[in-house]
Design an enzyme around this catalytic site. Structure first.
Site, short mmCIF file in Angstrom:
data_model
loop_
_atom_site.label_atom_id
_atom_site.label_comp_id
_atom_site.label_asym_id
_atom_site.label_seq_id
_atom_site.Cartn_x
_atom_site.Cartn_y
_atom_site.Cartn_z
N GLN A 124 0.85 -1.20 0.00
CA GLN A 124 0.00 0.00 0.00
C GLN A 124 0.88 1.24 0.00
O GLN A 124 0.39 2.36 -0.10
CB GLN A 124 -0.88 0.01 1.26
N ASN A 125 2.18 1.05 0.13
CA ASN A 125 3.08 2.21 0.23
C ASN A 125 3.33 2.83 -1.14
O ASN A 125 3.50 2.12 -2.13
CB ASN A 125 4.41 1.79 0.87
N CYS B 102 -0.57 20.07 -16.95
CA CYS B 102 -0.23 18.99 -17.87
C CYS B 102 0.22 19.59 -19.20
O CYS B 102 -0.51 20.40 -19.78
CB CYS B 102 -1.46 18.10 -18.07
N CYS C 131 -2.61 18.56 -21.96
CA CYS C 131 -4.01 19.01 -22.00
C CYS C 131 -4.29 20.17 -21.06
O CYS C 131 -5.43 20.61 -20.96
CB CYS C 131 -4.95 17.84 -21.69
N GLY D 92 3.22 -4.47 8.89
CA GLY D 92 3.10 -3.04 9.19
C GLY D 92 1.91 -2.35 8.56
O GLY D 92 2.05 -1.25 8.03
N SER E 184 -2.34 -1.32 9.33
CA SER E 184 -3.48 -1.36 10.25
C SER E 184 -4.60 -2.24 9.66
O SER E 184 -5.55 -2.59 10.36
CB SER E 184 -4.01 0.05 10.51
N HIS F 147 -1.68 1.54 -4.02
CA HIS F 147 -2.11 2.94 -3.85
C HIS F 147 -1.28 3.91 -4.67
O HIS F 147 -1.22 5.09 -4.37
CB HIS F 147 -2.11 3.31 -2.36
P1 OAD Z 1 -1.42 2.76 8.92
O1 OAD Z 1 -0.73 4.00 9.37
O2 OAD Z 1 -2.89 2.71 8.96
O3 OAD Z 1 -0.88 1.55 9.79
C1 OAD Z 1 0.49 1.37 10.03
C2 OAD Z 1 0.65 0.12 10.85
O4 OAD Z 1 2.03 -0.15 10.99
C3 OAD Z 1 0.07 0.21 12.27
O5 OAD Z 1 -0.77 -0.93 12.50
C4 OAD Z 1 1.31 0.17 13.17
O6 OAD Z 1 1.08 -0.52 14.37
C5 OAD Z 1 2.31 -0.58 12.31
N1 OAD Z 1 3.73 -0.27 12.55
C6 OAD Z 1 4.30 0.92 12.83
N2 OAD Z 1 5.62 0.82 12.90
C7 OAD Z 1 5.93 -0.49 12.64
C8 OAD Z 1 7.14 -1.24 12.57
N3 OAD Z 1 8.33 -0.67 12.74
N4 OAD Z 1 7.04 -2.57 12.31
C9 OAD Z 1 5.85 -3.16 12.12
N5 OAD Z 1 4.67 -2.50 12.18
C10 OAD Z 1 4.70 -1.19 12.43
O7 OAD Z 1 -0.83 2.45 7.47
P2 OAD Z 1 -1.48 1.52 6.33
O8 OAD Z 1 -2.09 0.31 6.90
O9 OAD Z 1 -0.42 1.37 5.29
O10 OAD Z 1 -3.74 5.23 1.77
O11 OAD Z 1 -2.60 2.48 5.79
C11 OAD Z 1 -3.33 2.10 4.65
C12 OAD Z 1 -3.60 3.29 3.78
O12 OAD Z 1 -4.19 4.35 4.55
C13 OAD Z 1 -2.35 3.94 3.20
O13 OAD Z 1 -1.89 3.30 2.04
C14 OAD Z 1 -2.85 5.31 2.87
C15 OAD Z 1 -3.62 5.62 4.13
O14 OAD Z 1 -4.65 6.55 3.99
C16 OAD Z 1 -3.64 6.07 0.75
O15 OAD Z 1 -2.78 6.94 0.69
C17 OAD Z 1 -4.65 5.84 -0.31
#
Ligand code: OAD
Length: 248
Positions: free
Chosen positions: A106-107, A155, A158, A195, A197, A126
């Protein structure tokens, strides 16, 4: 939350045993993977996560962009500079050391690729902050210099505004990355969930997909998450510590 040394060792052995039985391993990662590189997560409860400091409806939605495009671009340029100054961490490097593992992330950063993962085995659900694209979808796309981002501009094809090639709330996921990710998660013997949520859909639904098709789910997170209930095993702690030991 930490596990005692003997519990950690036992958990590590169990996790290694689980992986040893698996032919196809897929990694599904989120912002926590890049946290140890100094990149902010979005909704971590233990840190100053981005969505506790900034409003996603203003900064990560088409409506927010229409309202104040400069604010949005400046914010992304600030994130781009942070990524330019970051280095892949031990977790990225451990994953890159296993080219057999498909990366579904998702990164939007490029730290997996900079650690050595082949671009064709990394699926960015994403999008990529490394590129701008035409907001009107005329097809124009351009790689940007993360260290010296271009600011708000139009752009050249366009004249619509350019914007980062990332997915905003309310937008659909890139079709190719989504189809490939679904396919890989459906056929995975084990999904490593690192890593995240696991709270943003449809991406988080990939964990259930692996389970439904009989694959195992191994979660690594510093705390319980939306993936915990689906986990066959959960390793609590930083992925930069667990992954090098697990994948070596
Ligand atoms: P979140 O910020 O929601 O979750 C990050 C997770 O990483 C949490 O559950 C933390 O406990 C965990 N964490 C933090 N540090 C860590 C480490 N060193 N080792 C292991 N785990 C660790 O991020 P995402 O789940 O990626 O969307 O969020 C999903 C999407 O929400 C993102 O892609 C972004 C955001 O809005 C868009 O930009 C479309």
């Amino acid at each position: 939350m930490t596990q005692s040394l003997s519990n950690r060792q036992a958990a590590l052995e169990q996790a290694r045993g689980l992986l040893a039985q698996c032919e196809k391993i897929v990694c599904f990662s989120g912002a926590g993977l890049s946290a140890e590189s100094g990149i902010s997560t979005f909704r971590d409860t233990e840190t100053d996560a981005l969505w506790s400091r900034y409003d996603p409806t203003k900064l990560a939605s088409p409506e927010g962009f229409a309202e104040d495009p400069k604010l949005v671009i400046d914010w992304y340029d600030w994130r781009r500079q942070a990524i330019a100054n970051a280095e892949p961490n031990a977790a990225h490097i451990a994953l890159a050391g296993r080219p057999d593992i498909i990366q579904v992330t998702q990164n939007v950063d490029d730290l997996l690729e900079r650690a050595g993962c082949k671009a064709e085995s990394v699926f960015h659900l994403h999008g990529n902050i490394t590129h701008d694209r035409c907001h009107a979808r005329c097809g124009y796309q351009q790689k940007v210099d993360l260290g010296s981002p271009p600011g708000l501009r139009s752009c050249p094809m366009c004249n619509a505004p350019l914007r980062p090639a990332v997915v905003w709330f309310g937008e659909t996921l890139p079709q190719w990355a989504w189809q490939q990710s679904e396919q890989h998660c459906r056929t995975a013997d084990c999904l490593l969930v690192i890593g995240t949520s696991a709270s943003v859909y449809p991406a988080a639904g990939l964990i259930q997909l692996t389970k439904t098709y009989g694959g195992k789910v191994l979660v690594i997170n510093t705390q319980p998450s939306g993936a915990s209930a689906l986990a066959d095993m959960e390793l609590i702690g930083p992925c930069g510590e667990w992954l090098p030991q697990l994948l070596s």
